[in-house]
Design a protein around this motif. Structure first.
Motif, PDB file in Angstrom:
ATOM      1  N   THR A   1      75.252  92.783  -9.326  1.00  8.82           N
ATOM      2  CA  THR A   1      75.352  92.647 -11.588  1.00  8.82           C
ATOM      3  C   THR A   1      75.714  93.238 -11.968  1.00  8.82           C
ATOM      4  O   THR A   1      76.989  93.178 -12.589  1.00  8.82           O
ATOM      5  CB  THR A   1      74.222  91.786 -11.318  1.00  8.82           C
TER       6      THR A   1
ATOM      7  N   ARG B   1      72.014  81.960 -19.860  1.00  9.57           N
ATOM      8  CA  ARG B   1      71.612  83.599 -19.308  1.00  9.57           C
ATOM      9  C   ARG B   1      70.583  82.836 -17.870  1.00  9.57           C
ATOM     10  O   ARG B   1      69.868  83.464 -16.913  1.00  9.57           O
ATOM     11  CB  ARG B   1      70.884  84.715 -19.805  1.00  9.57           C
TER      12      ARG B   1
ATOM     13  N   LEU C   1      80.984  88.907 -16.027  1.00  7.43           N
ATOM     14  CA  LEU C   1      79.591  88.521 -16.508  1.00  7.43           C
ATOM     15  C   LEU C   1      80.128  87.563 -17.782  1.00  7.43           C
ATOM     16  O   LEU C   1      79.936  86.603 -18.903  1.00  7.43           O
ATOM     17  CB  LEU C   1      79.136  89.525 -17.127  1.00  7.43           C
ATOM     18  N   LYS C   2      80.947  88.946 -18.674  1.00 10.14           N
ATOM     19  CA  LYS C   2      81.673  88.202 -20.129  1.00 10.14           C
ATOM     20  C   LYS C   2      82.510  87.361 -19.813  1.00 10.14           C
ATOM     21  O   LYS C   2      82.292  86.372 -20.480  1.00 10.14           O
ATOM     22  CB  LYS C   2      83.073  89.547 -20.520  1.00 10.14           C
TER      23      LYS C   2
ATOM     24  N   GLY D   1      71.298  94.190 -16.388  1.00  5.13           N
ATOM     25  CA  GLY D   1      71.532  93.756 -17.948  1.00  5.13           C
ATOM     26  C   GLY D   1      71.878  94.731 -18.622  1.00  5.13           C
ATOM     27  O   GLY D   1      71.971  94.022 -20.154  1.00  5.13           O
TER      28      GLY D   1
ATOM     29  N   ARG E   1      79.272  92.808 -14.011  1.00  4.28           N
ATOM     30  CA  ARG E   1      78.666  93.521 -15.803  1.00  4.28           C
ATOM     31  C   ARG E   1      79.729  94.069 -16.257  1.00  4.28           C
ATOM     32  O   ARG E   1      80.824  94.264 -17.151  1.00  4.28           O
ATOM     33  CB  ARG E   1      77.866  93.485 -15.999  1.00  4.28           C
TER      34      ARG E   1
ATOM     35  N   TRP F   1      75.904  89.967 -21.137  1.00  4.58           N
ATOM     36  CA  TRP F   1      76.877  89.567 -21.191  1.00  4.58           C
ATOM     37  C   TRP F   1      78.186  91.438 -20.267  1.00  4.58           C
ATOM     38  O   TRP F   1      78.649  90.935 -19.459  1.00  4.58           O
ATOM     39  CB  TRP F   1      77.771  88.228 -21.911  1.00  4.58           C
ATOM     40  N   GLU F   2      77.523  91.705 -20.977  1.00  2.00           N
ATOM     41  CA  GLU F   2      79.061  92.467 -21.358  1.00  2.00           C
ATOM     42  C   GLU F   2      78.556  93.931 -21.734  1.00  2.00           C
ATOM     43  O   GLU F   2      76.981  94.437 -22.475  1.00  2.00           O
ATOM     44  CB  GLU F   2      80.228  92.380 -22.282  1.00  2.00           C
TER      45      GLU F   2
END
Length: 253
Positions: free
Chosen positions: A87, A106, A96-97, A167, A91, A252-253
């Motif tokens: 993950t 989320r 994920l963005k 994250g 990212r 997300w980023e």
């Protein structure tokens, strides 16, 4: 016009979660090297330390202690390390963005990743059960239901910790942190070294960790038949706190 039922209203979210779960599982299975290590490390550890009696297991046959411990190790390595690293790099690469611009929430993403982990763990457990049986492990006090419940709680807790790291931290930091935490929990989690062999202060710290609690439940459910009550409390607390923190702080980023 009739009002939509709760089931109808919830179905789009359920469909998004299910679709993402299938994608996560497919992506996981495509990472051949990662899957190989995920399966190979627990298998090799169980075989080596069961046949080479070098650890202070406190049992006549090392496999009697090691089998429940390595099962716990497999759950931890898959739910924590694999999820965190994969993950984290998703990212970093902007995957994920792009997902963040879709209706997927989320919570649905984190739930899908956790569900995919459960499938991989189920396959691991089958392999380890076969290996443990061949090595001479006998289910002297089996409580399969308790072991499965503990595995579910621990998976949620470990996946939450892994996703919290992935994250919030840069990918390379996540890589280092996940492996560092894995090594720490491996040494202090009662998986390959009994908690009774640790100094009292360190033992109390270990019993408050999800790894130590999972190992205690597995040892009791699959061997001794005695499961300490505090282990369930620890697992339940971590299974709530870790995913809530991941969902709250995940970016997300």
């Amino acid at each position: 016009m009739t009002a939509p039922t709760a089931t109808t209203a919830a179905s789009p979210a359920g469909r998004r979660w299910w679709a993402q779960t299938r994608i996560e599982l497919l992506l996981t299975l495509r990472r051949g090297e990662s899957i190989l290590l995920t399966f190979a490390i627990p298998v090799v550890l169980l075989a080596f330390f069961s046949l080479v009696d070098v650890l202070p297991t406190g049992t006549d046959d090392p496999v009697d202690f090691l089998f429940p411990g390595v099962l716990a190790l497999a759950v931890m390595s898959t739910a924590l390390v694999s999820v965190a690293i994969a993950t984290g790099f998703e990212r970093q690469m902007g995957v994920l963005k792009r997902l963040g611009s879709t209706p997927l929430s989320r919570g649905q993403l984190l739930g899908a990743k956790t569900a995919a982990v459960v499938v991989i763990e189920a396959l691991q457990i089958v392999v380890l059960v076969v290996e443990g049986t061949l090595l001479g492990f006998r289910f002297s006090g089996p409580s399969i239901g308790a072991a499965l419940l503990a595995a579910v709680l621990a998976t949620i807790a470990f996946a939450g910790l892994g996703l919290l790291m992935a994250g919030t931290l840069p990918a390379l930091t996540t890589l280092a942190a996940a492996n560092g935490v894995y090594l720490l929990l491996l040494l202090l989690g009662g998986m390959v070294i009994p908690l009774s062999k640790l100094p009292s202060g360190l033992r109390a710290f270990s019993q408050a960790l999800p790894s130590g609690a999972l190992a205690e439940v597995f040892h009791g459910a699959l061997g001794s038949g005695s499961i300490p009550g505090h282990a369930w409390v620890v697992l339940a607390v971590w299974a709530v706190i870790a995913p809530v923190a991941a969902a709250r702080f995940f970016r997300w980023e």
